[in-house]
Design a protein around this motif. Structure first.
Motif, PDB file in Angstrom:
ATOM      1  N   GLN A  68       0.707  -0.991   0.075  1.00 20.83           N
ATOM      2  CA  GLN A  68       0.041  -0.036  -0.006  1.00 20.83           C
ATOM      3  C   GLN A  68       0.848   0.970   0.126  1.00 20.83           C
ATOM      4  N   VAL A  69       2.020   1.225   0.797  1.00 22.44           N
ATOM      5  CA  VAL A  69       2.768   2.396   0.706  1.00 22.44           C
ATOM      6  C   VAL A  69       3.443   2.367  -0.530  1.00 22.44           C
ATOM      7  N   MET A  70       3.805   1.512  -1.123  1.00 23.54           N
ATOM      8  CA  MET A  70       4.493   1.730  -2.637  1.00 23.54           C
ATOM      9  C   MET A  70       3.753   2.019  -3.556  1.00 23.54           C
ATOM     10  N   GLU A  71       2.583   1.818  -3.448  1.00 19.86           N
ATOM     11  CA  GLU A  71       1.563   2.168  -4.405  1.00 19.86           C
ATOM     12  C   GLU A  71       1.247   3.700  -4.142  1.00 19.86           C
ATOM     13  N   ALA A  72       0.997   4.147  -3.004  1.00 17.24           N
ATOM     14  CA  ALA A  72       0.951   5.544  -2.662  1.00 17.24           C
ATOM     15  C   ALA A  72       2.188   6.221  -3.064  1.00 17.24           C
ATOM     16  N   ALA A  73       3.493   5.801  -2.732  1.00 15.34           N
ATOM     17  CA  ALA A  73       4.616   6.518  -3.058  1.00 15.34           C
ATOM     18  C   ALA A  73       4.637   6.510  -4.834  1.00 15.34           C
ATOM     19  N   LYS A  74       4.191   5.477  -5.395  1.00 16.86           N
ATOM     20  CA  LYS A  74       4.509   5.734  -6.768  1.00 16.86           C
ATOM     21  C   LYS A  74       3.508   6.679  -7.298  1.00 16.86           C
ATOM     22  N   ALA A  75       2.349   6.811  -6.909  1.00 20.46           N
ATOM     23  CA  ALA A  75       1.346   7.942  -7.119  1.00 20.46           C
ATOM     24  C   ALA A  75       1.759   9.314  -6.980  1.00 20.46           C
ATOM     25  N   ALA A  76       2.482   9.366  -5.413  1.00 12.98           N
ATOM     26  CA  ALA A  76       2.904  10.819  -5.220  1.00 12.98           C
ATOM     27  C   ALA A  76       3.988  11.140  -6.274  1.00 12.98           C
ATOM     28  N   HIS A  77       4.975  10.134  -6.799  1.00 11.90           N
ATOM     29  CA  HIS A  77       6.075  10.380  -7.362  1.00 11.90           C
ATOM     30  C   HIS A  77       5.688  10.928  -8.950  1.00 11.90           C
ATOM     31  N   SER A  78       4.550  10.271  -9.353  1.00 15.82           N
ATOM     32  CA  SER A  78       3.805  10.579 -10.768  1.00 15.82           C
ATOM     33  C   SER A  78       3.244  12.010 -10.601  1.00 15.82           C
ATOM     34  N   GLY A  79       3.264  12.796  -9.341  1.00 21.64           N
ATOM     35  CA  GLY A  79       2.466  14.085  -9.169  1.00 21.64           C
ATOM     36  C   GLY A  79       0.849  13.983  -8.939  1.00 21.64           C
ATOM     37  N   ALA A  80       0.664  12.668  -8.342  1.00 25.47           N
ATOM     38  CA  ALA A  80      -0.844  12.715  -8.114  1.00 25.47           C
ATOM     39  C   ALA A  80      -1.298  13.877  -6.644  1.00 25.47           C
ATOM     40  N   SER A  81      -2.494  13.908  -6.838  1.00 25.20           N
ATOM     41  CA  SER A  81      -2.995  15.119  -5.589  1.00 25.20           C
ATOM     42  C   SER A  81      -3.159  14.039  -4.481  1.00 25.20           C
ATOM     43  N   MET A  82      -3.214  14.689  -3.245  1.00 27.94           N
ATOM     44  CA  MET A  82      -3.402  13.952  -2.101  1.00 27.94           C
ATOM     45  C   MET A  82      -4.801  13.131  -2.015  1.00 27.94           C
ATOM     46  N   GLN A  83      -5.822  13.850  -2.643  1.00 29.97           N
ATOM     47  CA  GLN A  83      -6.929  13.053  -2.824  1.00 29.97           C
ATOM     48  C   GLN A  83      -6.681  11.847  -3.765  1.00 29.97           C
ATOM     49  N   GLU A  84      -6.025  11.715  -4.697  1.00 29.50           N
ATOM     50  CA  GLU A  84      -5.884  10.825  -5.501  1.00 29.50           C
ATOM     51  C   GLU A  84      -4.843   9.791  -4.908  1.00 29.50           C
ATOM     52  N   ILE A  85      -4.059  10.154  -4.156  1.00 34.61           N
ATOM     53  CA  ILE A  85      -2.929   9.238  -3.458  1.00 34.61           C
ATOM     54  C   ILE A  85      -3.860   8.755  -2.405  1.00 34.61           C
ATOM     55  N   LEU A  86      -4.510   9.111  -1.580  1.00 33.59           N
ATOM     56  CA  LEU A  86      -5.376   8.469  -0.651  1.00 33.59           C
ATOM     57  C   LEU A  86      -6.368   7.268  -1.334  1.00 33.59           C
ATOM     58  N   GLN A  87      -6.913   7.785  -2.377  1.00 37.32           N
ATOM     59  CA  GLN A  87      -7.829   6.921  -3.096  1.00 37.32           C
ATOM     60  C   GLN A  87      -6.881   5.729  -3.343  1.00 37.32           C
ATOM     61  N   ILE A  88      -5.672   5.858  -4.105  1.00 35.74           N
ATOM     62  CA  ILE A  88      -4.991   4.614  -4.538  1.00 35.74           C
ATOM     63  C   ILE A  88      -4.717   3.905  -3.310  1.00 35.74           C
ATOM     64  N   ALA A  89      -4.200   4.692  -2.399  1.00 36.25           N
ATOM     65  CA  ALA A  89      -3.749   3.742  -0.750  1.00 36.25           C
ATOM     66  C   ALA A  89      -5.098   2.795  -0.478  1.00 36.25           C
ATOM     67  N   SER A  90      -6.268   3.414  -0.533  1.00 32.23           N
ATOM     68  CA  SER A  90      -7.329   2.802  -0.072  1.00 32.23           C
ATOM     69  C   SER A  90      -7.699   1.640  -1.212  1.00 32.23           C
ATOM     70  N   ARG A  91      -7.580   1.809  -2.311  1.00 32.94           N
ATOM     71  CA  ARG A  91      -7.890   0.545  -3.228  1.00 32.94           C
ATOM     72  C   ARG A  91      -6.680  -0.422  -3.025  1.00 32.94           C
ATOM     73  N   ALA A  92      -5.577   0.000  -3.027  1.00 28.24           N
ATOM     74  CA  ALA A  92      -4.326  -1.194  -2.666  1.00 28.24           C
ATOM     75  C   ALA A  92      -4.767  -1.815  -1.323  1.00 28.24           C
ATOM     76  N   LYS A  93      -5.297  -1.083  -0.388  1.00 28.06           N
ATOM     77  CA  LYS A  93      -5.637  -1.841   0.914  1.00 28.06           C
ATOM     78  C   LYS A  93      -6.869  -2.863   0.705  1.00 28.06           C
ATOM     79  N   GLU A  94      -7.726  -2.639  -0.153  1.00 25.48           N
ATOM     80  CA  GLU A  94      -8.761  -3.730  -0.525  1.00 25.48           C
ATOM     81  C   GLU A  94      -8.187  -4.664  -1.227  1.00 25.48           C
ATOM     82  N   ASN A  95      -7.190  -4.580  -2.032  1.00 22.44           N
ATOM     83  CA  ASN A  95      -6.816  -5.597  -3.186  1.00 22.44           C
ATOM     84  C   ASN A  95      -5.554  -6.404  -2.454  1.00 22.44           C
TER      85      ASN A  95
END
Lengths: 281, 562
Positions: free
Chosen positions: A129-156
């Motif tokens: 989950q951390v790595m997915e969030a970090a990847k998104a942060a790196h690609s310039g995702a917004s806070m909102q998007e990062i939280l969404q991506i982390a939450s999806r990773a948590k489910e998966n």
């Protein structure tokens, strides 16, 4: 200066390999492990291999703890100093450790700039989950998007494991269903699953071979994976062979690592697991 | 068949026989009681007919207990018609059925009673029909009928009855006479049909049990005694299994082997013994006598002195019965075992346990019900049913853990109104393996499937002492030697337990496995068991070796590799 506006923080129980930490600019707070009365910072004062070598020979059972809130504050400060505007701090759930409580306490100092999230998982179950969030942060995702991506990773994320030293786990007092007589007279290897911060028993067998066979069958049912890890406690050859066997389930290389001391202290040596991140979009 | 059509071949019946032209329920009740008594008298003879030189599910005891239950039921029937009495016998036999032979005996009675339904009396034709239906029911009750067993004897009985009827026999007594003759012949032929019997040099125990039951009926009609066996017993062995009810004043059990100098004056000999104590049993073989007696405290040396005065004493054993009994009671209280509570709708496991240690293991693994029993003490069908009925759920898996209990478990599953599945474990390790695979909170069918699959996860073996000399499956065994059974088959014999154990482990390819589990029985001390386990660890350093107290009788070790 860092390349992203959002810094991602976790703790050392997430088991993220050093190269991934560097590549994705992930800040890691060390967990504390206490062996025969002396505290060590996981990964800094003691290596994983030293830890597992000493574990079976300790006079008193090892215990673990969260570092002081000051450690977290320091890491958060460092993040802001390096140019981050906000921080996402992802940790193992309060049902299994006090880590996240301490991080919340430290985060209060920074108002709403630090978002503390529970992974509901352990080891790379959190790490992915951390790595997915970090990847998104790196690609310039917004806070909102990062939280969404982390939450999806948590489910998966999926985590199953074999635990063979029930005595150590019982002592930890963290698993309430383990209290009554299980494995007292006849040693058992338990198959467990972690989901939403809850450890549940999914089976029990008497040999590691059988346990690993059953875990493999379960992992095959998950479908395609974008990430796969084989955490173990001090059985590297077996884990490596297992990883090679399961590699085909995932497109990225399988991560094999000594599992975090926070788990190792409670399950002893000889445990092995499978952590997968489902490929879903 | 009309009264007038007598076959010229049939002998003129003697006086008093005419009342057996047809019989009522009372008569059937009396006959059954006589059959039971004769079974009891010959119980030890039947018990001694084991194929394997191991203490086996004592067929004689099982059949006698089954008939005992049948006869008890007769008394509770108010209706004295033959249909009602036969039904009561069949019901009682079924409820009290123990062991495979007991279950088959109950099936025979069931078939027998079906024909008599609603009938007042039974004549020769009806009796013949009953014997035929009895046979049919018994064959139906067995998945894979094996010839050379009680089944074959029942078939020969049916055939003989039919032949007699066709010959014009018209009295139930004469049918019975013909049937007893045929049963005897069939029993003698069982070794020709079943090679294991021939190899072991015995006739089928269940078959001869059926013969004794019928012969007892006949003996009661013809006025012959029912309390003394006519066949010679094998007493030197039979005593081992004698477990007497111990009364106050019987503090010591003394067993003496002696060889008298002169011909023994038997009445005088017994007279002396009766002055000394109770539970007197004397066996003879090749001029060697074994005397078994219970005596009061401070009298324990009297029988020995007496035997010495008669000849040469070769062996003496003295045991304190009171201490033995107190120990036994403390150890054997399965009531003290904690069972896993189940809620309605949950799946539960009922398991058969031969020892306290094994009971504790199943308890720790989550068994919800337990029935005491094993190789030599087969639980009755009713024991199993009661254990099932006690549970508040209707989804129950049964683990018989022994091949002698499989049939009773299957019958219990059939009889119960609940949805019961027998997971056919035939050894303790198989039972443990299945128990481990059980999921109380899961779907019942899945759980049963996983349990059944888990039976194949272990290789099971047992180590015990041979109860007699025999050659079987190509293995030569002397009485008293250590023998090893692999998956129920005799494979090794030797003088040292550890040697036999090592050979068995080699045969199981233990070096290719991960875990060796040793369940030690009540005959081994924890110290001895630990020594054995250590020697196994030394020999198999790459395997995990786990030693567990099983507490099972007779088997020094039960072991599994996986």
């Amino acid at each position: 200066m860092r390349s992203s506006k959002v810094a991602i923080v976790t703790d050392s129980t997430s088991d993220i390999p050093k190269d991934k930490q560097d590549e994705l600019e992930i800040e890691v707070v060390p967990a504390i492990v206490i062996m025969d009365g002396i505290s060590y910072r996981d990964g800094l004062d003691i290596s994983r291999s030293d830890f597992y070598e000493r574990l079976p020979n300790l006079k008193t059972p090892a215990s673990t703890g969260a570092p002081s809130p000051l450690f977290f504050e320091e890491v958060y400060e460092k993040g802001f100093d390096s140019g981050a505007e906000e921080i996402v701090s992802i940790h193992l759930p309060e049902t299994l450790s006090s880590m996240i409580d301490v991080s919340r306490q430290a985060a209060m100092k920074f108002g709403d700039k630090v978002h503390v999230i529970s992974s509901g998982q352990l080891s790379l179950g959190t790490g992915f989950q951390v790595m997915e969030a970090a990847k998104a942060a790196h690609s310039g995702a917004s806070m909102q998007e990062i939280l969404q991506i982390a939450s999806r990773a948590k489910e998966n994320v999926r985590l199953i494991a074999l635990v063979n030293n029930l005595a150590a786990l019982k002592r930890s007092g963290r698993i309430n269903w383990l209290s009554a007589g299980v494995g007292d007279l006849l040693q058992l290897k338990l198959l467990v699953e972690i989901s939403d911060g809850v450890v549940s028993r999914i089976g029990q067998v008497r040999t590691r071979t059988k346990a690993m066979g059953q875990l493999e069958l379960i992992a095959k049912e998950w479908g395609p994976l974008s990430r796969l890890a084989i955490p173990h406690s001090s059985i590297p050859e077996l884990a490596q062979a297992y990883a090679e066997k399961l590699n085909h389930l995932c497109q990225t290389p399988t991560i094999v690592m000594d599992v975090t001391t926070a788990i190792g202290a409670h399950i002893g040596t000889g445990a092995i697991g499978i952590i997968g991140l489902l490929e879903k979009d | 068949m009309s009264e007038s059509s007598k076959s010229p071949a049939s002998k003129k019946p003697p006086q008093g026989r005419s009342r057996y032209i047809s019989i009522d329920g009372r008569a059937l009740g009396r006959l059954s009681a006589a059959g039971l008594q004769w079974l009891q008298t010959n119980q030890q003879i039947i018990n001694s007919l084991n194929v394997f030189p191991v203490p086996d599910g004592d067929t004689g005891t099982n059949m006698a207990l089954t008939m005992q239950s049948a006869c008890n039921e007769i008394e509770s029937s108010a209706d004295r018609s033959i249909g009602a009495i036969a039904h009561a016998i069949a019901y009682g036999a079924l409820m009290g059925a123990r062991g495979n032979s007991g279950v088959i005996l109950s099936q025979l009675w069931r078939g027998f009673s079906l024909v008599l339904d609603k009938k007042d009396r039974m004549d020769a034709a009806l009796l013949t029909k009953a014997f035929v239906e009895a046979k049919e029911a018994a064959y139906r009750g067995v998945v894979r009928p094996v010839e050379g067993t009680i089944l074959t004897v029942s078939a020969e009985i049916a055939k003989a009855a039919q032949l007699a009827l066709d010959d014009g026999v018209n009295s139930t007594l004469e049918i019975l006479e013909r049937v007893v003759l045929a049963a005897d012949e069939a029993v003698q032929r069982t070794p020709d049909l079943l090679p294991v019997l021939k190899e072991a040099g015995v006739v089928d125990a269940g078959g001869i049990g059926l013969y004794f039951m019928l012969e007892g009926m006949l003996r009661s009609v013809t006025g012959q005694p029912l309390d003394e066996p006519t066949l010679s017993e094998q007493p030197l062995r039979a005593f081992k299994s004698v477990i007497d009810a111990i009364e106050p004043g019987q503090d010591w059990e003394v067993v003496i082997d002696f060889r008298p100098e002169k011909q023994l004056d038997v009445p005088k000999f017994y007279g002396h013994l009766e002055e000394m104590g109770t539970s007197i049993q004397v066996g003879e073989g090749d001029g060697l006598y074994r005397l078994h007696i219970h005596v009061a405290d401070k009298s324990e040396y009297e029988p020995i002195e007496y035997a010495k005065s008669l000849g040469t004493v070769t062996n003496i054993s003295i045991e304190n019965l009171m201490v033995q009994m107190a120990d036994q009671q403390a150890r054997d209280n399965v009531q003290n075992i904690k069972l896993t509570p189940v809620d309605p709708g949950e799946t539960a496991v009922v398991t058969v346990v031969p020892g306290m240690g094994i009971a504790r293991i199943f308890s720790s693994l989550g068994a919800a019900g337990m029935v005491e029993g094993g190789q030599t003490m087969n639980p009755s069908l009713q024991d199993i049913l009661e254990s099932i009925d006690r549970l508040p759920t209707d989804k129950i898996a049964i683990l018989p853990n022994n091949k002698n209990i499989l049939l009773a478990a299957n019958q219990a599953a059939k009889l119960s109104v609940k949805s019961i599945v027998v997971v056919p474990s035939v050894s303790i390790p198989q039972g443990v393996s299945a128990m481990i695979a059980h999921r109380a909170d899961g779907n019942f069918e899945n759980s049963v499937e996983a349990m059944t699959k888990a039976l194949d996860d272990v290789v099971s073996a047992e180590i015990t002492i041979a109860t007699r000399s025999v050659k079987i499956d190509g293995v030569d065994v002397r009485e008293g030697q250590v023998i090893g059974l692999l998956e129920g088959k005799l494979v090794v014999s030797g003088d040292e337990l550890v040697d036999v154990l090592f050979e068995i482990l080699d045969l199981c390819s233990a070096n290719e496995t991960e875990l060796i589990t040793l369940y030690y029985g009540e005959d081994l001390s924890a110290f001895q068991a630990n020594q054995i386990a250590d020697s196994v660890r030394k020999q198999w350093p790459d395997q995990e070796v786990e030693l567990v107290e099983g507490g099972q009788p007779y088997y020094q070790l039960i072991l599994s590799v996986e």
